[in-house]
Design an enzyme around this catalytic site. Structure first.
Site, short mmCIF file in Angstrom:
data_model
loop_
_atom_site.label_atom_id
_atom_site.label_comp_id
_atom_site.label_asym_id
_atom_site.label_seq_id
_atom_site.Cartn_x
_atom_site.Cartn_y
_atom_site.Cartn_z
N LYS A 101 0.83 -1.21 0.00
CA LYS A 101 0.00 0.00 0.00
C LYS A 101 0.87 1.27 0.00
O LYS A 101 0.64 2.18 -0.78
CB LYS A 101 -0.93 0.02 1.23
CG LYS A 101 -1.86 -1.19 1.31
CD LYS A 101 -2.79 -1.13 2.53
CE LYS A 101 -2.10 -1.17 3.88
NZ LYS A 101 -1.45 -2.47 4.21
N ARG A 152 -9.91 0.74 8.63
CA ARG A 152 -9.52 -0.62 9.02
C ARG A 152 -10.62 -1.33 9.79
O ARG A 152 -10.47 -2.49 10.13
CB ARG A 152 -8.30 -0.53 9.92
CG ARG A 152 -7.00 -0.96 9.24
CD ARG A 152 -5.87 -0.63 10.21
NE ARG A 152 -4.72 -1.44 10.06
CZ ARG A 152 -3.61 -1.05 9.42
NH1 ARG A 152 -3.55 0.11 8.83
NH2 ARG A 152 -2.58 -1.85 9.38
N ARG A 188 12.01 -6.52 5.43
CA ARG A 188 12.05 -5.09 5.75
C ARG A 188 12.48 -4.88 7.21
O ARG A 188 13.16 -3.91 7.53
CB ARG A 188 10.69 -4.44 5.50
CG ARG A 188 10.75 -2.92 5.68
CD ARG A 188 9.44 -2.24 5.33
NE ARG A 188 8.39 -2.66 6.23
CZ ARG A 188 7.13 -2.27 6.12
NH1 ARG A 188 6.78 -1.47 5.14
NH2 ARG A 188 6.23 -2.69 6.97
N ARG A 232 11.12 -0.73 12.36
CA ARG A 232 9.75 -0.93 12.81
C ARG A 232 9.69 -2.19 13.67
O ARG A 232 9.92 -3.30 13.19
CB ARG A 232 8.81 -1.08 11.60
CG ARG A 232 8.28 0.25 11.10
CD ARG A 232 7.34 0.09 9.94
NE ARG A 232 6.09 -0.60 10.26
CZ ARG A 232 5.03 -0.63 9.47
NH1 ARG A 232 5.07 0.03 8.31
NH2 ARG A 232 3.95 -1.27 9.81
N ARG A 250 -0.72 -9.33 13.13
CA ARG A 250 -1.22 -8.26 12.24
C ARG A 250 -2.10 -8.87 11.15
O ARG A 250 -3.14 -8.30 10.79
CB ARG A 250 -0.05 -7.49 11.61
CG ARG A 250 0.65 -6.56 12.61
CD ARG A 250 2.06 -6.21 12.17
NE ARG A 250 2.12 -5.37 10.98
CZ ARG A 250 3.23 -5.14 10.29
NH1 ARG A 250 4.38 -5.69 10.66
NH2 ARG A 250 3.20 -4.36 9.23
#
Ligand code: AP5
Ligand code: MG
Length: 190
Positions: free
Chosen positions: A14, A89, A128, A134, A146
């Protein structure tokens, strides 16, 4: 106005695709995840509260993200349109977004959902996590949580927009350019 909800599970692309969409269609990018990470970086009380939930892969309360989006919409009254990334969401958030846009005689043009298999999402996020800083990318259990939160609370929004005739699903696998080509086609139809 062109108002696109760019939808998909964590790691679907996204944020990556939003940058290309902004360049081509001159829309304003609103990512609640990015806005929350700015609050964390600034050390605000809101950021400190949100971090506890985000690090576990849980959603922050609806009223927090709705308030952030409300502020951004008010601050950008002259925009050509918006690309909503990671918002809405929950059904509550989707209804609130409809109401906020309606108060400006506006509405969502369409939702574009990026479809990517779970194994690929997990591998992209772990990769990542090696250098993103993160916390929610660094632990496979949090990533799986998640994905579970997405399936339990967020995926239902496909029906929400489908019922309004605004839902398009596209394949999120392939190169970034290939996926962007599919998004461009979908935006033309939105
Ligand atoms: P948020 O920041 O929205 O994160 P997310 O949805 O979990 O997903 P990501 O941002 O990790 O993925 P993405 O789809 O943007 O993919 P990206 O382009 O980065 O939310 C974080 C947290 O904030 C939530 O868990 C929650 O706590 C809170 N939050 C945020 N919004 C909220 C809301 N509305 N309500 C409540 N809580 C909220 O790509 C991922 C990786 O894949 C990158 O490394 C990228 O380089 C790579 N990649 C991209 N495209 C490709 C491709 N085509 N091929 C190979 N690799 C690719
Ligand atoms: Mg993102």
């Amino acid at each position: 106005m062109l108002n696109i909800v760019l939808f998909g599970p964590p790691g679907a692309g996204k944020g990556t695709q939003s940058q290309h969409i902004v360049e081509k269609f001159k829309l304003i990018h609103l990512s609640t995840g990015d806005l929350l990470r700015s609050e964390i970086a600034a050390g605000t009380p809101l950021g400190q509260e949100a971090k506890l939930l985000m690090d576990d892969g849980k959603l922050v309360p609806d009223e927090v993200v709705i308030g952030m989006i409300d502020n951004k919409l008010k601050a950008n009254k002259d925009a050509k349109g918006f690309i909503f990334d990671g918002f809405p969401r929950t059904t509550e958030q989707a209804k609130a977004l409809d109401d906020l846009l309606k108060s400006n005689d506006d509405s969502i043009s369409g939702m574009i959902a990026l479809e990517v298999p779970d194994e690929e999402l997990i591998s992209r996020l772990l990769e990542r996590g090696k250098d993103s800083g993160r916390a929610d990318d660094q632990n496979e259990e949090v990533i799986k949580n998640r994905l579970k939160v997405y399936n339990d609370q967020t995926a239902v929004l496909k029906d929400y927009y489908s019922k309004q005739g605004k839902f398009q699903e596209i394949n999120g696998l392939g190169t970034i350019e290939e996926v962007f080509g599919r998004i461009e086609n979908a935006i033309e139809k939105a």
